[in-house]
Scaffold this motif. Structure first.
Motif, mmCIF file in Angstrom:
data_model
loop_
_atom_site.group_PDB
_atom_site.id
_atom_site.type_symbol
_atom_site.label_atom_id
_atom_site.label_comp_id
_atom_site.label_asym_id
_atom_site.label_seq_id
_atom_site.Cartn_x
_atom_site.Cartn_y
_atom_site.Cartn_z
ATOM 1 N N ASP A 11 0.793 -1.283 0.014
ATOM 2 C CA ASP A 11 0.019 -0.010 -0.084
ATOM 3 C C ASP A 11 0.766 1.285 0.089
ATOM 4 O O ASP A 11 0.562 2.104 -0.720
ATOM 5 C CB ASP A 11 -1.081 -0.124 1.149
ATOM 6 N N ARG A 12 1.888 1.152 0.667
ATOM 7 C CA ARG A 12 2.934 2.354 0.773
ATOM 8 C C ARG A 12 3.397 2.699 -0.548
ATOM 9 O O ARG A 12 3.581 3.747 -0.849
ATOM 10 C CB ARG A 12 3.741 2.359 2.205
ATOM 11 N N GLU A 17 2.743 6.095 -2.504
ATOM 12 C CA GLU A 17 3.961 6.554 -2.970
ATOM 13 C C GLU A 17 4.088 6.192 -4.492
ATOM 14 O O GLU A 17 5.148 5.968 -5.026
ATOM 15 C CB GLU A 17 4.987 6.463 -1.928
ATOM 16 N N ALA A 18 3.082 6.094 -5.231
ATOM 17 C CA ALA A 18 3.107 5.516 -6.544
ATOM 18 C C ALA A 18 3.857 6.359 -7.446
ATOM 19 O O ALA A 18 3.815 7.612 -7.411
ATOM 20 C CB ALA A 18 1.655 5.483 -6.916
ATOM 21 N N SER A 19 4.390 5.841 -8.465
ATOM 22 C CA SER A 19 5.117 6.504 -9.572
ATOM 23 C C SER A 19 4.253 6.321 -10.746
ATOM 24 O O SER A 19 3.595 5.491 -11.040
ATOM 25 C CB SER A 19 6.574 6.252 -9.821
ATOM 26 N N PRO A 20 4.296 7.426 -11.860
ATOM 27 C CA PRO A 20 3.752 7.352 -13.003
ATOM 28 C C PRO A 20 4.031 5.886 -13.835
ATOM 29 O O PRO A 20 5.299 5.469 -13.791
ATOM 30 C CB PRO A 20 4.093 8.625 -13.908
ATOM 31 N N CYS A 25 2.235 10.240 -18.196
ATOM 32 C CA CYS A 25 1.340 10.240 -16.925
ATOM 33 C C CYS A 25 1.900 11.257 -15.849
ATOM 34 O O CYS A 25 3.116 11.281 -15.817
ATOM 35 C CB CYS A 25 1.228 8.911 -16.691
ATOM 36 N N ARG A 26 1.004 11.458 -15.075
ATOM 37 C CA ARG A 26 1.545 12.179 -13.601
ATOM 38 C C ARG A 26 0.831 11.575 -12.498
ATOM 39 O O ARG A 26 -0.490 11.099 -12.632
ATOM 40 C CB ARG A 26 1.590 13.674 -13.781
ATOM 41 N N VAL A 27 1.215 11.547 -11.536
ATOM 42 C CA VAL A 27 0.654 11.103 -10.107
ATOM 43 C C VAL A 27 0.713 12.021 -9.062
ATOM 44 O O VAL A 27 1.628 12.681 -8.910
ATOM 45 C CB VAL A 27 1.296 9.835 -9.643
ATOM 46 N N GLU A 28 -0.498 12.447 -8.671
ATOM 47 C CA GLU A 28 -0.586 13.246 -7.884
ATOM 48 C C GLU A 28 -1.591 13.095 -6.621
ATOM 49 O O GLU A 28 -2.446 12.251 -6.693
ATOM 50 C CB GLU A 28 -1.247 14.761 -8.197
ATOM 51 N N ARG A 29 -1.248 13.852 -5.493
ATOM 52 C CA ARG A 29 -2.185 13.379 -4.190
ATOM 53 C C ARG A 29 -2.854 14.598 -4.002
ATOM 54 O O ARG A 29 -2.335 15.909 -3.699
ATOM 55 C CB ARG A 29 -1.090 13.239 -2.979
#
Length: 266
Positions: A11-12, A17-20, A25-29
């Motif tokens: 999960d962490r 803490e996922a990467s694209p 692609c972009r990952v954002e919180r």
């Protein structure tokens, strides 16, 4: 294996803490939601959420607004251990459609690699490194799953060209005539220790001969050699018992909730 500890690590590293996972692609919180946004042929959706009964509905509405503004279909990847417990019901009420539930399964890559499962006689495993290889994989995908793999083809070609160190793909072909009969890929995220096994499919007429197990063992060997300690699979009902016999442990279940924006939007 400590299932609870490994699940928390998954999960962490792979969700919070996922990467694209692809070009563009972009990952954002955003608040208590981690999402990926990318091109139309990429995976768009919610990777993780830390919601409560008081915050869930607003967060769902926010994600719908975000992806709808871009004209994107998207997926909310919901795990059985996610909160609140009725999040699936809330997603359905908001217009999402639930797909088949799969099992989140994990194994030590070196243990699976040591099984040494070879392909059946008359078949060889060929690495996929270019568009021609991706086309063979796409042919297997279309025949094995009965769905259109056009978007997958485009994404894999781009990934091989732009992010080659994040993808390991292989196709099983007949020695006699080079026909593709099975294929699979492995997604690598540096720094996580997890290698994701995806897309394992075999065409009708070649099932039940050990090709799926062979492709799992092949990718496990590659993962171990590259320093990825664990393998992760979202297993269907068909593959779950095979993986369990190989030594994979079920940590949870995961269900895709899909949302399609109105055709007039975006």
């Amino acid at each position: 294996m400590d299932p609870e500890g490994v699940r928390e690590l998954f999960d962490r590293r792979m969700r919070r803490e996922a990467s694209p996972d692809g070009p563009g692609c972009r990952v954002e919180r955003v608040g208590d939601v981690v999402r990926q946004t990318g091109p139309p042929d990429a995976w768009n959706g919610v990777l993780w959420s830390g919601l409560t009964a008081a915050t869930a509905d607003a967060a769902i509405a926010e994600q719908i607004a975000h992806f709808t503004a871009l004209g994107r279909e998207f997926e909310w990847k919901l795990y059985a251990h996610d909160a609140p417990r009725d999040l699936g019901d809330r997603l359905r009420a908001a217009g999402f459609t639930a797909g088949p539930r799969e099992a989140l399964m994990v194994a030590e890559s070196e243990r699976i690699a040591a099984l040494g499962t070879a392909p059946p006689d008359g078949v060889e495993l060929v690495p996929v490194t270019d568009a021609a290889g991706v086309e063979l994989m796409g042919e297997v995908h279309d025949r094995a799953f009965g769905t259109d793999g056009t978007a997958l083809r485009r994404r894999l070609v781009r990934q091989l060209a732009e992010r080659p160190g994040t993808l390991v793909a292989v196709v099983a072909v007949t020695v006699a005539d080079g026909r593709p009969v099975s294929s699979a890929r492995m997604e690598l995220v540096p720094g996580t220790g997890f290698a994701g096994l995806w897309g394992g499919g075999t065409v009708p007429g070649w099932r039940g001969r050990g090709l799926y197990r062979s492709l799992v063992a092949h990718r496990a060997r590659v993962a171990a050699d590259l320093g990825f300690r664990r393998l992760q699979v979202d297993a269907s009902d068909d593959s779950r018992p095979i993986l369990a016999r190989l030594g994979f442990t079920e940590l949870s279940t995961t269900t895709p909730y899909d949302y399609r924006p109105d055709a007039t939007t975006g």
